[in-house]
Design a protein around this motif. Structure first.
Motif, PDB file in Angstrom:
ATOM      1  N   ARG A  71       0.854  -1.188   0.000  1.00 55.20           N
ATOM      2  CA  ARG A  71       0.000   0.000   0.000  1.00 55.20           C
ATOM      3  C   ARG A  71       0.891   1.240   0.000  1.00 55.20           C
ATOM      4  NH1 ARG A  71      -2.766  -2.631   4.342  1.00 55.20           N
ATOM      5  NH2 ARG A  71      -2.333  -0.890   5.738  1.00 55.20           N
ATOM      6  N   PRO A  72       0.361   2.384  -0.445  1.00 51.45           N
ATOM      7  CA  PRO A  72       1.198   3.584  -0.555  1.00 51.45           C
ATOM      8  C   PRO A  72       1.578   4.172   0.800  1.00 51.45           C
ATOM      9  CG  PRO A  72      -1.073   4.090  -1.121  1.00 51.45           C
ATOM     10  CD  PRO A  72      -0.996   2.598  -0.986  1.00 51.45           C
ATOM     11  N   ALA A  73       2.794   4.666   0.871  1.00 54.97           N
ATOM     12  CA  ALA A  73       3.277   5.379   2.056  1.00 54.97           C
ATOM     13  C   ALA A  73       4.342   6.362   1.598  1.00 54.97           C
ATOM     14  CB  ALA A  73       3.853   4.417   3.088  1.00 54.97           C
ATOM     15  N   THR A  74       4.432   7.477   2.298  1.00 54.83           N
ATOM     16  CA  THR A  74       5.372   8.534   1.932  1.00 54.83           C
ATOM     17  C   THR A  74       6.113   9.010   3.168  1.00 54.83           C
ATOM     18  OG1 THR A  74       3.891   9.286   0.167  1.00 54.83           O
ATOM     19  CG2 THR A  74       5.599  10.819   0.883  1.00 54.83           C
ATOM     20  N   ALA A  75       7.413   9.196   3.036  1.00 54.03           N
ATOM     21  CA  ALA A  75       8.214   9.842   4.078  1.00 54.03           C
ATOM     22  C   ALA A  75       8.351  11.315   3.725  1.00 54.03           C
ATOM     23  CB  ALA A  75       9.585   9.192   4.179  1.00 54.03           C
ATOM     24  N   LEU A  76       8.110  12.181   4.704  1.00 53.65           N
ATOM     25  CA  LEU A  76       8.182  13.621   4.475  1.00 53.65           C
ATOM     26  C   LEU A  76       8.968  14.303   5.590  1.00 53.65           C
ATOM     27  CD1 LEU A  76       4.491  14.588   3.573  1.00 53.65           C
ATOM     28  CD2 LEU A  76       6.442  14.567   2.008  1.00 53.65           C
ATOM     29  N   PRO A  77       9.746  15.336   5.249  1.00 51.90           N
ATOM     30  CA  PRO A  77      10.249  16.207   6.308  1.00 51.90           C
ATOM     31  C   PRO A  77       9.060  16.853   7.021  1.00 51.90           C
ATOM     32  CG  PRO A  77      11.390  16.625   4.231  1.00 51.90           C
ATOM     33  CD  PRO A  77      10.213  15.756   3.918  1.00 51.90           C
ATOM     34  N   SER A  78       9.107  16.919   8.327  1.00 47.32           N
ATOM     35  CA  SER A  78       7.992  17.492   9.087  1.00 47.32           C
ATOM     36  C   SER A  78       7.642  18.894   8.608  1.00 47.32           C
ATOM     37  CB  SER A  78       8.357  17.552  10.576  1.00 47.32           C
ATOM     38  OG  SER A  78       8.775  16.309  11.053  1.00 47.32           O
ATOM     39  N   SER A  79       8.662  19.666   8.266  1.00 45.94           N
ATOM     40  CA  SER A  79       8.435  21.048   7.854  1.00 45.94           C
ATOM     41  C   SER A  79       7.636  21.140   6.563  1.00 45.94           C
ATOM     42  CB  SER A  79       9.767  21.780   7.695  1.00 45.94           C
ATOM     43  OG  SER A  79      10.626  21.068   6.823  1.00 45.94           O
ATOM     44  N   ASP A  80       7.729  20.121   5.702  1.00 42.48           N
ATOM     45  CA  ASP A  80       6.934  20.143   4.468  1.00 42.48           C
ATOM     46  C   ASP A  80       5.444  20.097   4.785  1.00 42.48           C
ATOM     47  OD1 ASP A  80       9.362  20.101   3.188  1.00 42.48           O
ATOM     48  OD2 ASP A  80       8.845  18.458   1.830  1.00 42.48           O
ATOM     49  N   LEU A  81       5.059  19.208   5.695  1.00 42.10           N
ATOM     50  CA  LEU A  81       3.642  19.133   6.064  1.00 42.10           C
ATOM     51  C   LEU A  81       3.204  20.411   6.765  1.00 42.10           C
ATOM     52  CD1 LEU A  81       1.128  17.257   6.111  1.00 42.10           C
ATOM     53  CD2 LEU A  81       1.796  16.643   8.445  1.00 42.10           C
ATOM     54  N   LEU A  82       4.083  20.978   7.567  1.00 46.11           N
ATOM     55  CA  LEU A  82       3.749  22.178   8.327  1.00 46.11           C
ATOM     56  C   LEU A  82       3.622  23.411   7.439  1.00 46.11           C
ATOM     57  CD1 LEU A  82       3.409  23.697  11.034  1.00 46.11           C
ATOM     58  CD2 LEU A  82       5.918  23.834  11.149  1.00 46.11           C
ATOM     59  N   LEU A  83       4.521  23.565   6.466  1.00 50.68           N
ATOM     60  CA  LEU A  83       4.640  24.834   5.751  1.00 50.68           C
ATOM     61  C   LEU A  83       4.138  24.810   4.310  1.00 50.68           C
ATOM     62  CD1 LEU A  83       8.191  25.828   7.048  1.00 50.68           C
ATOM     63  CD2 LEU A  83       5.976  26.628   7.900  1.00 50.68           C
ATOM     64  N   ILE A  84       4.208  23.658   3.638  1.00 46.84           N
ATOM     65  CA  ILE A  84       3.781  23.600   2.232  1.00 46.84           C
ATOM     66  C   ILE A  84       2.872  22.386   2.020  1.00 46.84           C
ATOM     67  CG2 ILE A  84       5.732  24.890   1.282  1.00 46.84           C
ATOM     68  CD1 ILE A  84       7.003  22.159   0.542  1.00 46.84           C
ATOM     69  N   ARG A  85       1.913  22.234   2.914  1.00 47.63           N
ATOM     70  CA  ARG A  85       1.083  21.030   2.944  1.00 47.63           C
ATOM     71  C   ARG A  85       0.442  20.706   1.600  1.00 47.63           C
ATOM     72  NH1 ARG A  85      -4.096  21.584   6.436  1.00 47.63           N
ATOM     73  NH2 ARG A  85      -2.563  22.285   7.969  1.00 47.63           N
ATOM     74  N   GLU A  86      -0.089  21.727   0.925  1.00 49.92           N
ATOM     75  CA  GLU A  86      -0.832  21.476  -0.309  1.00 49.92           C
ATOM     76  C   GLU A  86       0.059  20.926  -1.425  1.00 49.92           C
ATOM     77  OE1 GLU A  86       0.811  25.579  -0.346  1.00 49.92           O
ATOM     78  OE2 GLU A  86      -0.321  24.369   1.098  1.00 49.92           O
ATOM     79  N   GLN A  87       1.369  21.097  -1.312  1.00 50.37           N
ATOM     80  CA  GLN A  87       2.277  20.582  -2.333  1.00 50.37           C
ATOM     81  C   GLN A  87       2.654  19.119  -2.114  1.00 50.37           C
ATOM     82  OE1 GLN A  87       5.732  23.017  -3.221  1.00 50.37           O
ATOM     83  NE2 GLN A  87       4.686  24.875  -2.565  1.00 50.37           N
ATOM     84  N   VAL A  88       2.469  18.623  -0.902  1.00 52.24           N
ATOM     85  CA  VAL A  88       3.033  17.305  -0.586  1.00 52.24           C
ATOM     86  C   VAL A  88       2.009  16.254  -0.182  1.00 52.24           C
ATOM     87  CG1 VAL A  88       5.287  18.252   0.024  1.00 52.24           C
ATOM     88  CG2 VAL A  88       3.538  18.044   1.805  1.00 52.24           C
ATOM     89  N   VAL A  89       0.783  16.659   0.176  1.00 55.84           N
ATOM     90  CA  VAL A  89      -0.238  15.683   0.564  1.00 55.84           C
ATOM     91  C   VAL A  89      -1.585  16.074  -0.031  1.00 55.84           C
ATOM     92  CG1 VAL A  89       0.923  15.135   2.741  1.00 55.84           C
ATOM     93  CG2 VAL A  89      -0.886  16.871   2.710  1.00 55.84           C
ATOM     94  N   LEU A  90      -2.511  15.130   0.022  1.00 59.73           N
ATOM     95  CA  LEU A  90      -3.888  15.376  -0.398  1.00 59.73           C
ATOM     96  C   LEU A  90      -4.737  15.491   0.867  1.00 59.73           C
ATOM     97  CD1 LEU A  90      -4.067  12.762  -3.297  1.00 59.73           C
ATOM     98  CD2 LEU A  90      -3.652  15.227  -3.477  1.00 59.73           C
ATOM     99  N   GLU A  91      -5.153  16.716   1.185  1.00 54.64           N
ATOM    100  CA  GLU A  91      -5.834  16.960   2.450  1.00 54.64           C
ATOM    101  C   GLU A  91      -7.144  16.200   2.582  1.00 54.64           C
ATOM    102  OE1 GLU A  91      -6.406  21.002   3.490  1.00 54.64           O
ATOM    103  OE2 GLU A  91      -4.316  21.580   3.159  1.00 54.64           O
ATOM    104  N   GLN A  92      -7.823  15.948   1.465  1.00 64.52           N
ATOM    105  CA  GLN A  92      -9.137  15.318   1.524  1.00 64.52           C
ATOM    106  C   GLN A  92      -9.071  13.799   1.593  1.00 64.52           C
ATOM    107  OE1 GLN A  92     -11.578  17.465   1.986  1.00 64.52           O
ATOM    108  NE2 GLN A  92     -10.005  19.044   1.746  1.00 64.52           N
ATOM    109  N   SER A  93      -7.873  13.249   1.554  1.00 61.20           N
ATOM    110  CA  SER A  93      -7.728  11.796   1.575  1.00 61.20           C
ATOM    111  C   SER A  93      -7.757  11.258   3.006  1.00 61.20           C
ATOM    112  CB  SER A  93      -6.403  11.390   0.919  1.00 61.20           C
ATOM    113  OG  SER A  93      -6.385  11.744  -0.444  1.00 61.20           O
ATOM    114  N   ARG A  94      -8.218  10.027   3.123  1.00 61.72           N
ATOM    115  CA  ARG A  94      -8.180   9.353   4.423  1.00 61.72           C
ATOM    116  C   ARG A  94      -6.723   9.055   4.756  1.00 61.72           C
ATOM    117  NH1 ARG A  94     -12.081   4.306   6.233  1.00 61.72           N
ATOM    118  NH2 ARG A  94     -11.403   4.215   8.416  1.00 61.72           N
ATOM    119  N   THR A  95      -6.244   9.598   5.880  1.00 63.31           N
ATOM    120  CA  THR A  95      -4.803   9.651   6.126  1.00 63.31           C
ATOM    121  C   THR A  95      -4.441   9.209   7.539  1.00 63.31           C
ATOM    122  OG1 THR A  95      -4.592  11.510   4.578  1.00 63.31           O
ATOM    123  CG2 THR A  95      -2.800  11.210   6.170  1.00 63.31           C
TER     124      THR A  95
END
Length: 353
Positions: A71-95
Motif C-alpha cells: 500500500r502507498p506510504a510517503t516519508a516527508l520532512p515534518s516542515s513540508d507538512l507544516l509549511l507547504i502542505r498542499e504541495q506534498v499531501v492530499l488533504e481530503q484523503s483518508r490519512t
C-alpha cells in the motif's frame, strides 16, 4: 584531568542490541496499535514525518510499509507538512500521519501534527523514546524506552525506533510470520554486528586520510545511507554526501579520487547493478566499503566488507544491520580529527524553533 571524548556516543552505539530487543518486544505487545494505524486498508495515504535523522529513518519505515503491505506510504520532512502542505499531501484523503521523533519534542514534527489534527479523516500516531512527550500526547505512539540517549547524535534510538515500526508493520502483513522471524533474527545478530562494526570502522578510518566520504543505497537502504552521511557530518564536521547508488554515476562520481571513501549499502534485489557501481568507483581510486547480506566472489574486490546477514531475507529487515558500522565510522573519524562526538558543533539534542 584530560577529557574523555565520545564516552556517551560510544556506549549508546554498543547498547543497540538491548534497545532493539526491547523495541521489538514492545511492538509485539502493541498489536492493537498496529492494526489501528497500519492495518486499515481503507487508508489512502500513510505519512511518516520526521526531521534530520528522524526523517531518514522515516524513509526506511515508508519503504518497509510499501514493500510489506503493498500500500502507498510517503516519508516527508515534518516542515513540508507544516509549511507547504498542499504541495506534498492530499488533504481530503483518508490519512494516517505518523510522527517520528526521538524526544517527541522537536518543534517541527509537533507543530506539523498539530496543524492537521482537526482535518476530517486524519488520524495521528507516532514513534518515540519518550512516552510523556508532546508528540505522544498528540497521537498514540510506539515507544522505544531503551532508545533514550544522553548523546546529541542519534544512534541506538534510531535503530530501535526503526525495528519497532518494522515489527508493527510485520504484524499486519500477509507474510507476518516470515517478517517477524527475520526481524527476530536481526535482533539476535545485532550484538555481533556491533562488535564487527567497531573493528571494521576502526580499520577503514585508519586506512587512509579521506577528504570525503560518499554513502550510497537504494530503497530502504537509501534512508540508512542518508543517516550514515549525517552521522559522519555531525560527529566529525566532515563534508559528506549520500546518493541513490546508480544515481551517483550521473555526474556526482566526478568527485571520486584516491582520497575518497565510498560506502555502498547493497540491496539483494539490485546486488549485481550496485556492485558494478562499487567496482567502477574503485577503478577511479576510491577506497570502497561494501555492506551486503553475505560476501561472495562478486565482493572480493572491496577494500572492506560489512556483513549485514539475513541471506534470503528482505532488504528492509536487514537495513538496520549496517548502522553500527556507519555510526562507528563517524565516531572514529571524529576522534581522528580531534572532535568530541558527544559535543557536535552547533547542535543540540532537541531542535526547537
Amino acid at each position: 584531568m584530560k577529557e574523555i571524548m565520545g564516552v556517551h556516543t560510544y556506549r549508546e552505539i554498543s547498547e543497540q542490541p538491548q534497545a532493539l530487543k526491547e523495541a521489538y518486544e514492545e511492538a509485539l505487545r502493541r498489536k492493537e496499535w498496529a492494526e489501528t494505524y497500519l492495518g486499515d486498508a481503507e487508508v489512502q495515504q500513510t505519512l511518516f514525518l520526521g526531521s534530520g535523522s528522524s526523517y531518514y529513518q522515516a524513509i526506511t519505515m515508508a519503504a518497509t510499509y510499501r514493500s510489506w503491505l503493498k500500500r502507498p506510504a510517503t516519508a516527508l520532512p515534518s516542515s513540508d507538512l507544516l509549511l507547504i502542505r498542499e504541495q506534498v499531501v492530499l488533504e481530503q484523503s483518508r490519512t494516517v500521519a505518523i510522527g517520528v521523533s526521538r524526544s517527541g519534542e522537536s518543534t517541527e514534527v509537533v507543530k506539523a501534527l498539530d496543524s492537521v489534527k482537526e482535518l476530517p479523516d486524519w488520524r495521528l500516531a507516532g514513534v518515540t523514546c519518550y512516552a510523556e512527550s508532546s508528540m505522544a500526547k498528540l497521537g498514540d505512539s510506539l515507544v522505544s524506552k531503551l532508545g533514550a540517549e544522553k548523546s546529541t547524535v542519534m544512534t541506538k534510538s534510531l535503530a530501535s525506533m526503526i525495528v519497532g515500526m518494522q515489527t508493527a508493520i510485520a504484524l499486519v502483513s500477509d507474510r507476518s510470520g516470515e517478517h517477524l522471524q527475520e526481524l527476530d533474527q536481526l535482533v539476535q545478530a545485532q550484538e555481533e554486528r556491533v562488535r564487527e562494526g567497531e573493528q571494521l570502522a576502526q580499520a577503514a578510518v585508519s586506512a587512509r586520510n579521506f577528504d570525503r566520504t560518499v554513502f550510497l543505497g537504494m530503497g530502504a537502504m537509501f534512508g540508512i545511507a542518508e543517516e550514515g552521511c549525517l552521522k559522519l557530518k555531525e560527529m566529525s564536521n566532515t563534508w559528506t554526501e549520500s546518493f541513490g547508488t546508480l544515481e551517483f554515476r550521473h555526474g556526482p562520481k566526478s568527485i571520486v579520487d584516491q582520497h575518497t571513501c565510498v560506502i555502498v549499502l547493497v540491496s539483494d534485489r539490485s546486488r549485481e547493478a550496485e556492485l558494478k557501481v562499487a567496482r567502477e568507483m574503485q577503478d577511479y581510486g576510491a577506497y570502497v566499503v561494501v555492506a551486503a547480506s553475505a560476501a561472495g566472489e562478486d565482493t572480493a574486490f572491496a577494500d572492506a566488507f560489512v556483513e549485514t546477514g539475513l541471506v534470503g531475507g528482505s532488504d528492509e529487515a536487514r537495513a538496520v544491520a549496517a548502522l553500527p558500522f556507519l555510526q562507528y565510522y563517524g565516531y572514529f573519524t571524529a576522534l581522528k580529527r580531534g572532535n568530541n562526538p558527544d559535543e557536535p558543533r552547533n547542535l543540540t539534542q532537541v531542535v526547537l524553533i
